[in-house]
Write a protein that holds these residues in place. Structure first.
Motif, PDB file in Angstrom:
ATOM      1  N   THR A 123      -4.682  -5.149   6.729  1.00 52.63           N
ATOM      2  CA  THR A 123      -4.734  -3.865   7.434  1.00 52.63           C
ATOM      3  C   THR A 123      -3.680  -3.828   8.545  1.00 52.63           C
ATOM      4  OG1 THR A 123      -6.410  -4.761   8.930  1.00 52.63           O
ATOM      5  CG2 THR A 123      -7.214  -3.460   7.079  1.00 52.63           C
ATOM      6  N   CYS A 124      -3.366  -2.610   8.975  1.00 51.67           N
ATOM      7  CA  CYS A 124      -2.412  -2.415  10.061  1.00 51.67           C
ATOM      8  C   CYS A 124      -2.751  -1.064  10.709  1.00 51.67           C
ATOM      9  CB  CYS A 124      -0.975  -2.426   9.520  1.00 51.67           C
ATOM     10  SG  CYS A 124      -0.558  -0.934   8.606  1.00 51.67           S
ATOM     11  N   LYS A 166       0.821  -1.214   0.000  1.00 48.97           N
ATOM     12  CA  LYS A 166       0.000   0.000   0.000  1.00 48.97           C
ATOM     13  C   LYS A 166       0.859   1.269   0.000  1.00 48.97           C
ATOM     14  CE  LYS A 166      -4.142  -1.952   2.226  1.00 48.97           C
ATOM     15  NZ  LYS A 166      -5.076  -1.801   3.374  1.00 48.97           N
ATOM     16  N   CYS A 197       1.311  -3.160   4.186  1.00 48.47           N
ATOM     17  CA  CYS A 197       0.217  -4.099   3.918  1.00 48.47           C
ATOM     18  C   CYS A 197       0.156  -4.448   2.434  1.00 48.47           C
ATOM     19  CB  CYS A 197      -1.122  -3.493   4.309  1.00 48.47           C
ATOM     20  SG  CYS A 197      -1.342  -3.366   6.070  1.00 48.47           S
ATOM     21  N   CYS A 239      -2.992   1.957   8.052  1.00 50.47           N
ATOM     22  CA  CYS A 239      -4.124   2.104   7.115  1.00 50.47           C
ATOM     23  C   CYS A 239      -5.472   1.997   7.832  1.00 50.47           C
ATOM     24  CB  CYS A 239      -4.011   1.148   5.938  1.00 50.47           C
ATOM     25  SG  CYS A 239      -3.824  -0.580   6.347  1.00 50.47           S
ATOM     26  N   CYS A 243       2.085   2.061   4.082  1.00 52.55           N
ATOM     27  CA  CYS A 243       2.393   0.979   5.036  1.00 52.55           C
ATOM     28  C   CYS A 243       2.796  -0.257   4.238  1.00 52.55           C
ATOM     29  CB  CYS A 243       1.176   0.685   5.918  1.00 52.55           C
ATOM     30  SG  CYS A 243      -0.289   0.161   5.000  1.00 52.55           S
TER      31      CYS A 243
END
Ligand SMILES: [Zn+2]
Length: 442
Positions: free
Chosen positions: A39-40, A20, A25, A43, A23
């Motif tokens: 996700t993290c 992304k 991800c 995001c 990040c």
């Protein structure tokens, strides 16, 4: 018509980088096993999480800018664009405001040049899903898309017809695919089209004092139709001596009409300010040079060179490939065909007519395609007398078919063609046979 349309287009494209925008991800929203899988904290917009820009995404944005003849800002930065919506967990989107990576480019269309005002990079939002859970209507949020790199391309309002808007958008789409930056699949929302439309009296040169933005357009054809419809609507309002309201309108393809969505925000409503967590980005001349060197041959130049060396028709050959990798494969195929004495122009017509795209056979050896071409097009020439004798026999033995043909059943010709080929037992050019049968029984 007493008014001239003033049209600008805006295109959003998701880049297909591995990760992304800010990040690590995986960037795979459409293929994720379940919602909120990739996700993290970054995001998901959790407090304290820090964004780190994706270098590849920046390079790809600049690559697109170069392909669209843009100037590249040597110093660029990210900005926060604030608005409140459930798909935006931070309460702002990281975007670019006054120093986008690219500006002042152009696209050539058959109706003239269209300037590209800017190309900037931002992050995509999450996705709202309206569903029913235990009989209750709910809205769910999927953050797999949150933080996916998104390019925004904005043209100047220099487009003057719906057809030109479609052509311009399609050209940009082709170049994006050619550079292999995105699959740009509109059904998956990887490419989204918008247009702003206003009208001015034909004798005026200044811009109208209003504009209407059209959203929710999910195909090039609908872009053209939505603009056509909107021009009609605005013409009626202006003819009544009124001014159309400045607003955002959606497009309903089924009913072919536009409908109001919301009145347009001004830039000040977004409270833009520089993103404090990401330092400004300097594009050094070495970095820019290395991006330039990584670009494939310019799309238009490639088509022109093929037209020159193989006498192929540009619009046909462009149907055969999307990416520059596929174009390189085609080049190999063309060279091989030429060595074998096959006319590349005929080969291209054959592939285009059969709607064969390179991505279907790019893993194959060019020879396999040439075999297919031979198998399906090779015909032998025979004496006209022999052919006529065969056709006369077929006509004699099929009086009913001949009568049907004379009553207007033209597809009987194919039956008679088949019978003739069977009788001959040889692969003769079907066009030649049909022409002769037609002459004999018409
Ligand atoms: Zn993440």
């Amino acid at each position: 018509m007493t008014y001239q349309p003033i049209i600008g287009i805006e295109i959003h494209v998701q880049l297909k980088t591995a990760s992304k925008m800010f990040c690590g991800c995986k960037n795979y929203p459409f293929g994720a096993k379940k919602p909120n899988f990739y996700t993290c904290p970054v995001c998901l917009g959790l407090p304290g999480a820090l964004p780190v820009p994706n270098k590849k995404a920046i390079e790809w944005t600049i690559a697109l800018g170069l392909a669209l003849k843009c100037q590249i800002n040597s110093l660029s930065k990210f900005d926060r664009k604030h608005y409140f919506y459930p798909d935006l967990p931070k309460g702002y989107q990281i975007s670019q405001y006054d120093s986008p990576f690219c500006f002042n480019g152009k696209v050539t269309t058959s109706q003239g040049e269209v300037s590209i005002r800017r190309i900037h990079l931002e992050e995509d939002t999450g996705k709202l899903i309206h569903a029913s859970v235990n009989g209750k209507k709910v809205t769910l949020i999927d953050f797999n898309r949150s933080g996916v790199p998104l390019i925004e391309i904005v043209s100047e309002p220099q487009i003057h017809s719906p057809a030109q808007a479609k052509e311009c958008a399609k050209k940009i789409f082709q170049i994006i695919r050619y550079l292999n930056l995105s699959d740009a699949d509109m059904e998956k929302g990887q490419l989204r089209l918008e247009a702003n439309v206003s009208l001015r009296p034909k004798n005026r040169q200044d811009l109208p004092n209003y504009k209407v933005e059209l959203k929710n357009i999910n195909s090039f054809r609908f872009l053209e139709k939505a603009i056509e419809t909107e021009i009609k609507r605005q013409t009626e309002i202006l003819l009544q001596g009124k001014t159309p309201v400045q607003e955002t309108r959606g497009y309903n393809a089924e009913k072919n009409l536009t409908y109001p969505q919301r009145s347009k925000e001004e830039a000040a409503d977004y409270r833009y300010f520089p993103e404090p967590d990401i330092p400004p980005i300097r594009i050094s001349s070495q970095w820019l040079e290395s991006i330039k060197n990584s670009l494939p041959l310019d799309y238009e130049t490639l088509l022109a060179s093929w037209e020159k060396s193989y006498r192929v028709e540009k619009h046909l050959v462009s149907l055969l490939f999307d990416t520059h990798h596929q174009a390189a494969w085609l080049e190999k195929l063309f060279q091989k065909a030429k060595r074998l004495g096959i006319e590349v122009r005929r080969l291209v017509n054959f592939l285009a007519n059969k709607k064969i795209k390179v991505n279907l056979f790019a893993h194959e050896e060019p020879q396999k395609i040439l075999d297919l071409f031979h198998e399906q097009t090779q015909t032998i020439s025979i004496e006209v007398e022999e052919l006529e004798r065969a056709i006369d026999q077929v006509i004699k033995h099929n009086p009913q078919a001949v009568a049907d043909f004379r009553k207007g059943k033209k597809n009987v010709l194919n039956f008679l063609l088949g019978q003739t080929l069977k009788l001959l037992g040889k692969k003769v050019d079907p066009k030649q046979i049909i022409k002769l049968i037609n002459e004999k029984i018409s």
